[in-house]
Design an enzyme around this catalytic site. Sequence first.
Site, PDB file in Angstrom:
ATOM      1  N   ASP A 181     -71.524  -4.610  -2.918  1.00 56.53           N
ATOM      2  CA  ASP A 181     -72.139  -4.519  -4.244  1.00 56.53           C
ATOM      3  C   ASP A 181     -71.543  -3.298  -4.944  1.00 56.53           C
ATOM      4  O   ASP A 181     -70.636  -2.654  -4.423  1.00 56.53           O
ATOM      5  CB  ASP A 181     -73.672  -4.441  -4.148  1.00 56.53           C
ATOM      6  CG  ASP A 181     -74.156  -3.114  -3.581  1.00 56.53           C
ATOM      7  OD1 ASP A 181     -73.307  -2.316  -3.102  1.00 56.53           O
ATOM      8  OD2 ASP A 181     -75.359  -2.862  -3.613  1.00 56.53           O
ATOM      9  N   TYR A 216     -71.913 -11.921  -3.480  1.00 63.54           N
ATOM     10  CA  TYR A 216     -72.690 -10.819  -2.912  1.00 63.54           C
ATOM     11  C   TYR A 216     -73.930 -11.328  -2.175  1.00 63.54           C
ATOM     12  O   TYR A 216     -74.168 -11.003  -1.005  1.00 63.54           O
ATOM     13  CB  TYR A 216     -73.120  -9.812  -4.000  1.00 63.54           C
ATOM     14  CG  TYR A 216     -74.246  -8.959  -3.483  1.00 63.54           C
ATOM     15  CD1 TYR A 216     -73.987  -7.927  -2.584  1.00 63.54           C
ATOM     16  CD2 TYR A 216     -75.576  -9.247  -3.791  1.00 63.54           C
ATOM     17  CE1 TYR A 216     -75.023  -7.190  -2.021  1.00 63.54           C
ATOM     18  CE2 TYR A 216     -76.602  -8.520  -3.239  1.00 63.54           C
ATOM     19  CZ  TYR A 216     -76.323  -7.492  -2.359  1.00 63.54           C
ATOM     20  OH  TYR A 216     -77.338  -6.793  -1.792  1.00 63.54           O
ATOM     21  N   GLU A 227     -83.194 -10.459  -2.596  1.00 65.29           N
ATOM     22  CA  GLU A 227     -81.833 -10.232  -3.083  1.00 65.29           C
ATOM     23  C   GLU A 227     -81.651 -10.759  -4.504  1.00 65.29           C
ATOM     24  O   GLU A 227     -80.985 -10.130  -5.321  1.00 65.29           O
ATOM     25  CB  GLU A 227     -80.803 -10.858  -2.136  1.00 65.29           C
ATOM     26  CG  GLU A 227     -80.635 -10.116  -0.808  1.00 65.29           C
ATOM     27  CD  GLU A 227     -80.112  -8.692  -0.968  1.00 65.29           C
ATOM     28  OE1 GLU A 227     -79.615  -8.347  -2.052  1.00 65.29           O
ATOM     29  OE2 GLU A 227     -80.233  -7.914  -0.007  1.00 65.29           O
TER      30      GLU A 227
END
Length: 291
Positions: free
Chosen positions: A132, A114, A31
């Site tokens: 996102d 996020y 991520e």
Amino acid sequence: MNRVVAWFEDNKRDLPWRAPEAGPWGVLVSEVMLQQTPVARVLRVYEYWMARWPSPAHLAEESLAEVLRAWDRMGYPRRAKRLQEAAHVIVTEHGGVVPSQLEALLALPGVGDYTARAIRCFAFGIAEAVVDTNVRRVVARVQAGQGEAGPPRTVADRANVSALLETLDDTASQCVGAAGLMELGAIVCKARAPECSSCPIADLCQWRISGYPPYEGATAAKQARFEGSDRQVRGIILRELRSSDTPVPLSFLRTLWSEQEQFERALSSLLEDGLIETGPDKSAEYRISGS
DNA sequence: GTCCCGATGA
DNA sequence: TCATCGGGAC
């Protein structure tokens, strides 16, 4: 949303961080890498990182110089430094195990709204509204009939997505639904050239139904050109230092960029970010931090 | 040339 | 709220 879930199960890309063996650490690493870098460029680096540093403790013990070298040319190298800092925090505060609490995740360097929710959802199976820019664009088109998503309104955006996910009846499918919305935005409902013929919910999309009206809301600030930017100069300097095992003379670094004022600005910002440091001969030579 | 992408700190 | 931070794809 049931159709998004079904579509995702049939069409999702086979990405290594989606495999069960990636674990929370693999999800965190991926991520952070994906925060600003496209999947295609992340894949190779991700595999290398996970093979070399299979746990937070492994990364925490590494020298910063090696971490920055392994980041290679993915851009925004502060992310690599912060990811190692996050590994330190995970080791010292969480016994080397990636935490699942939202507050604990948000406290990790480089982890924001996020990323924290993405880790909870994709690594721990905790239902979260993971928002996102892909998701914001999908929701803007399907529900608001707008071609693009306008400025982020974090709380409202999350509420929108929460409401959508809550139409799914169990936690597991809500997590799949969150991933499905992101995947839909990434490979079908793309910013440019959306492929509505492949979309599982095209018949519900207000933007398509109303004939793709052009976007009329507040337009995002235009992106500065990369060519000639401070970013480019930083990249050139760091690329040189990454590839050198010994400190590089300032006099040589200066030859890499003709505009001296901009060069000095880029060099200073890299120092301030802790990405580079002076060598034994202070201020006359530089090396990547932690060499 | 234009676009894409999240975290951070001012 | 907004500028900063890379490098490659299109």
